[in-house]
Design a protein around this motif. Structure first.
Motif, mmCIF file in Angstrom:
data_model
loop_
_atom_site.group_PDB
_atom_site.id
_atom_site.type_symbol
_atom_site.label_atom_id
_atom_site.label_comp_id
_atom_site.label_asym_id
_atom_site.label_seq_id
_atom_site.Cartn_x
_atom_site.Cartn_y
_atom_site.Cartn_z
ATOM 1 N N LEU A 122 0.835 -1.192 0.000
ATOM 2 C CA LEU A 122 0.000 0.000 0.000
ATOM 3 C C LEU A 122 0.873 1.247 0.000
ATOM 4 O O LEU A 122 1.813 1.353 0.791
ATOM 5 C CB LEU A 122 -0.907 0.029 1.230
ATOM 6 N N PRO A 126 -5.675 3.323 3.446
ATOM 7 C CA PRO A 126 -6.918 3.058 2.715
ATOM 8 C C PRO A 126 -7.923 4.195 2.915
ATOM 9 O O PRO A 126 -8.003 4.781 3.992
ATOM 10 C CB PRO A 126 -7.451 1.773 3.362
ATOM 11 N N CYS A 135 -14.020 1.046 -0.320
ATOM 12 C CA CYS A 135 -12.665 1.394 0.096
ATOM 13 C C CYS A 135 -11.755 1.368 -1.128
ATOM 14 O O CYS A 135 -11.815 0.441 -1.936
ATOM 15 C CB CYS A 135 -12.165 0.392 1.136
ATOM 16 N N LEU A 140 -7.741 1.521 -2.499
ATOM 17 C CA LEU A 140 -6.347 1.300 -2.133
ATOM 18 C C LEU A 140 -5.474 1.697 -3.310
ATOM 19 O O LEU A 140 -5.863 1.516 -4.461
ATOM 20 C CB LEU A 140 -6.090 -0.187 -1.840
ATOM 21 N N ILE A 191 -1.949 0.506 -4.625
ATOM 22 C CA ILE A 191 -0.989 -0.561 -4.408
ATOM 23 C C ILE A 191 0.152 -0.437 -5.408
ATOM 24 O O ILE A 191 -0.083 -0.243 -6.609
ATOM 25 C CB ILE A 191 -1.666 -1.937 -4.529
ATOM 26 N N ALA A 203 -10.398 -3.953 5.042
ATOM 27 C CA ALA A 203 -9.219 -3.270 4.508
ATOM 28 C C ALA A 203 -8.960 -1.976 5.273
ATOM 29 O O ALA A 203 -7.824 -1.694 5.671
ATOM 30 C CB ALA A 203 -9.399 -2.982 3.021
ATOM 31 N N HIS A 204 -10.011 -1.211 5.508
ATOM 32 C CA HIS A 204 -9.853 0.044 6.234
ATOM 33 C C HIS A 204 -9.391 -0.195 7.672
ATOM 34 O O HIS A 204 -8.580 0.556 8.207
ATOM 35 C CB HIS A 204 -11.165 0.832 6.232
ATOM 36 N N LYS A 263 -0.411 1.855 5.314
ATOM 37 C CA LYS A 263 0.597 2.205 4.324
ATOM 38 C C LYS A 263 1.834 1.322 4.524
ATOM 39 O O LYS A 263 2.292 1.121 5.652
ATOM 40 C CB LYS A 263 0.980 3.675 4.476
#
Length: 164
Positions: A13, A17, A29, A31, A33, A64-65, A70
């Motif tokens: 990441l 997120p 969400c 991301l 990547i 995910a959140h 990061k």
């Protein structure tokens, strides 16, 4: 015959997120990547990093959140999807994203501790699959669960329609 639209990413990441809700209350969400590749050319090591925008819906968006940070490595499976919109000047804009249908956390550890619970590993009762977490409001609804198991060396698929 239909085509195949499948993306598999393993990357890190690049930022925290971002989560939001649709007007209907569905969690979304996004991301960013990074995937990298390196090679040697004329004795010099070179590297290229590609950035990928990933969209997760429903329960996967929440997970995910809650657990990704990061720098954390993640595995994503999904499909490419292009969408369009009009900007403030009336120009039509396009973006291509990966709409994820499977996400797996690949690392755990204290540097990226969970902001709510002080740990970085989701509880075992919070699945990361995709089948039941999408509503009709999601732009992606999986057609069938991916419950396939890897084949052992003594097993083979049962499919008599294979022409070879």
């Amino acid at each position: 015959m239909s085509g195949v639209n499948k993306v598999i990413l393993v990357g890190r990441l690049g930022q925290e997120p971002e989560i939001r809700s649709t007007a209907g209350g569905q969690q979304v969400c996004t991301l960013n990547i990074a995937t990298s590749e390196s090679w040697t050319k004329d004795g010099n090591k070179e590297e290229r990093t590609e950035w990928h925008r990933v969209v997760l819906w429903g329960r996967q968006a929440e997970l995910a959140h809650k657990y990704l940070r990061k720098g954390r490595m993640v595995y994503i499976e999904g499909k490419l999807q292009t969408r369009s919109w009009q900007d403030q000047q009336g120009q039509k804009r396009y973006t291509t994203e990966i709409v994820a249908n499977n996400m797996q956390f690949l690392e755990s550890g204290s540097p990226n501790a969970n902001r709510d619970h002080g740990n970085d590993i989701p509880p075992p009762n919070e699945p990361q699959g995709h089948d039941s977490y999408y509503s009709n409001e999601s732009p992606y609804t999986p057609s069938a669960p991916n419950n396939s198991q890897p084949f052992s060396k003594n097993s083979r698929p049962i499919d008599d329609d294979i022409p070879f």
